[in-house]
Scaffold this active site. Sequence first.
Site, mmCIF file in Angstrom:
data_model
loop_
_atom_site.group_PDB
_atom_site.id
_atom_site.type_symbol
_atom_site.label_atom_id
_atom_site.label_comp_id
_atom_site.label_asym_id
_atom_site.label_seq_id
_atom_site.Cartn_x
_atom_site.Cartn_y
_atom_site.Cartn_z
ATOM 1 N N ILE A 40 1.078 -1.333 -0.022
ATOM 2 C CA ILE A 40 0.041 -0.036 0.180
ATOM 3 C C ILE A 40 0.931 1.050 -0.130
ATOM 4 O O ILE A 40 0.255 2.400 -0.189
ATOM 5 C CB ILE A 40 -1.089 -0.052 1.291
ATOM 6 C CG1 ILE A 40 -0.244 -0.194 2.500
ATOM 7 C CG2 ILE A 40 -2.227 -1.062 1.275
ATOM 8 C CD1 ILE A 40 -1.128 -0.062 3.817
ATOM 9 N N GLY A 41 2.209 1.075 0.076
ATOM 10 C CA GLY A 41 2.891 2.263 0.034
ATOM 11 C C GLY A 41 4.397 1.997 -0.314
ATOM 12 O O GLY A 41 4.828 1.132 0.210
ATOM 13 N N GLY A 56 8.195 4.080 -0.475
ATOM 14 C CA GLY A 56 9.226 5.269 -0.366
ATOM 15 C C GLY A 56 10.608 5.136 -0.348
ATOM 16 O O GLY A 56 11.140 3.827 -0.571
ATOM 17 N N GLY A 57 11.298 6.307 -0.133
ATOM 18 C CA GLY A 57 12.727 6.085 -0.144
ATOM 19 C C GLY A 57 13.193 5.285 1.067
ATOM 20 O O GLY A 57 14.439 4.475 0.700
ATOM 21 N N VAL A 87 5.396 -0.384 2.675
ATOM 22 C CA VAL A 87 4.544 -0.691 3.556
ATOM 23 C C VAL A 87 3.314 -1.354 2.997
ATOM 24 O O VAL A 87 2.818 -1.331 2.004
ATOM 25 C CB VAL A 87 3.819 0.896 4.058
ATOM 26 C CG1 VAL A 87 2.662 0.523 5.167
ATOM 27 C CG2 VAL A 87 4.656 1.806 4.699
ATOM 28 N N LYS A 119 5.775 -2.061 7.989
ATOM 29 C CA LYS A 119 6.801 -1.331 7.327
ATOM 30 C C LYS A 119 8.127 -2.261 7.139
ATOM 31 O O LYS A 119 8.547 -2.216 8.184
ATOM 32 C CB LYS A 119 6.706 -0.043 8.110
ATOM 33 C CG LYS A 119 7.989 0.933 7.402
ATOM 34 C CD LYS A 119 8.029 2.294 8.037
ATOM 35 C CE LYS A 119 6.976 3.179 7.148
ATOM 36 N NZ LYS A 119 7.098 4.597 7.354
ATOM 37 N N ASP A 162 11.208 15.026 11.869
ATOM 38 C CA ASP A 162 10.785 14.961 10.433
ATOM 39 C C ASP A 162 9.451 15.113 10.232
ATOM 40 O O ASP A 162 8.479 14.470 9.509
ATOM 41 C CB ASP A 162 11.238 13.496 9.566
ATOM 42 C CG ASP A 162 11.022 13.821 8.067
ATOM 43 O OD1 ASP A 162 11.467 14.628 7.772
ATOM 44 O OD2 ASP A 162 11.028 12.791 7.533
#
Length: 744
Positions: free
Chosen positions: A41-42, A44-45, A49, A64, A166
């Site tokens: 579902i995701g 990134g760098g 996920v 994750k 962050d």
Amino acid sequence: MAAGDNGGHHSTDPAVPGSAAGDEGDGGTLVQGRYRLLELIGRGGMGEVWRALDEALGRRVAVKCLNPVTGRAHDTTFTRMVQERFRREARVAASLQHRGITVVHDFGEHDGVLFLVMELLDGRNLLQVLDDARRQPLPVPDIADIAEQVAAALAYTHGQGIVHRDLKPANIIRLTDGSVKICDFGIARLGHDIGFSSRLTGPGVAMGTPNYMSPEQIGGSGVDHRSDLYSLGCVLYELATGAAPFDLGDAWAVLVGHRDTPPEPPRGKRPDLPADLERLILDLLAKDPEDRPQSAADVCGRLKAMRAAAGTPPYQSPAPVPAWASGLTTGALAHSTRAHRIAVPPTPGITGAWSTRAVPAQAAPGVSAALAARHTEATTLAAAGRWQQAYDLHTEVAAGRDRALGADHPDTLTSRYEAACCLTRLGRLEEALPLHEYVAAVRARVLGPDDAATLAARHEAAFAMERLGRHEEAHTVYREVLEARERTVGPQHPDTLHCKHNLAFNLGQLGRAQEAFTMAVEVAEARARVLGADDPDTLVTRFEVAHAFGRAGQWEQALETYQEIARARAAGLGPDHPDTLAARYETGICMGRLDRTAEALALFEDLAEARTRTAGSADPETLRARHALGVNLGRLGQWDRALVEARDVAAVRERVLGPAHPDTLVSRREVAVALGWLGRWPAALGHYHEVAEARERVLGPAHPDSISSRKDEADCLEQLGRTAEARALHRRMAELRQEAAEER
């Protein structure tokens, strides 16, 4: 979804459940023998996920998986360092327990990949919210609400000595019920420590996202909690205008803007933005940390003051209340005198043959009988109030039944349901809710949506939503369950009335007081007919009716009802039972409202002794009773005794709750009041001043409680003959009231 975007692009909405990549029982990678990965579902760098199923507990989670660092995978020393730092940061994240922070359930390493297991959230991150709105600014009430929730969560984490580093829209999730959660605590620092992402400008720049980095992060100087506040200012600026404060395209230009360029005031881009909200955003964006608000609690206080100035005032009783009684509050509202658990009738004649998985060979009668015995043992533990042990055993039995009978077998679901009920009793509602929802969904598919067992799980899910403050969502589920129960078992069935009682209570939480009162009266009358006038459930509903009388200022009716409840509970449960004492406390409050002070004093003296004897001197209800005792002592002019009570209660509350807790400050004010009546004005002034300072720090200077405290301080100054100082303080309070009125 539990985790925010890490800089990459989501191929699907990470917050909305979709079809799984494989069968929940058999398809998908199994991580550590427990977490079945269902759907990506995701990405990134820093990793991926996945939507996953925790097969031990039968709940949906987000997993994750963090990418290994390119080129260093075979460096064993580096790998050990990565794993150790990951464990350190994951433990920090897992230790955070706040409604505004994503829950981390588990962490570990699987086939060389580090992973975190988090709650699966139903919502959208703020980056997605802005993109969905085509970068149009959010409504002002939404911005203020989001800001207050994020500030409250940061105040908690900063109090634990933890800085996020962050904070950005992609790391802030807004759920469908409007609540907000921050995610990825510790992930940014982990990435910085072990080099998951390349630095933007070489060795001098700390890990972060350029549009939201503080000047001290860019300069590589010391970073503390005020860096998070700068990042919060960037987020609020973007929510208010649709663009980040230094949205310059080039990463280096963005960094230079943060470091050297004053931000354009957001009202230049959005004239309708309130001036006080703009001022807060610009204060958060100060280049020097010393020029920003110094704590997230300060930010939260300023936002509360804005809301109080612009929003609907709290309910005010139409009946006059004696000034001496204005500081007294009622106790916690009761939900039920029994363990909150809907009994589920057995489903006879069903075997594992219909299950989505075939029954394994070892599912022999002896295995089922052993599991049934263990289930009974767990139920006995729960009946004795040993909720953690009961939860552990029900979870163990659920796993065994899953293996022997299948995940969808009624017995397996019953064990999961009982485990979820234990979580509710343990106060672990964010874990209980998804487990109840899972059980309800499977039961609806297997047994039907109107089956009693399905409705029981949905009822418990609604109760968890209500306790988590998700009142609109709870209202919808309660209403649907009530309609189904009226249709299947009739309007007078105890389970129907139980649901209607909870619906009435939740209506009150939604501010729909008249509807709540009318429904509570109906339920009380029906329960009296069906269960009897003195049944504990009947008395619980009558308690809600009495509370509604008091809220409407009808204190005589409230007093009579509370007295009847107290007598019935004393006869049925005993004079020292907590529910009996709760009714007696409310009786004393009503007496005070009716100026029957001597009776109230005698009642609270007896109640304080009973609470101390049964719950201990530091129990919140013991302290509440002693506080009320002190107020009534003062009302009767017994100020020496009132001072002793106020000091004792203030000292315990400060030790247990903290010096800035609202209850502690209320007790500190009572100390000052008693000192004043005893003519000890210099000592009283010190207390009044400290209370005012604390309330201003937490609530902001324009909050009604802060203004009231400054008025106390000014009145005390007048008693000491310091007229000029008193007048200056009165003028300041008048200006704050005027500003608040103009803003409204």
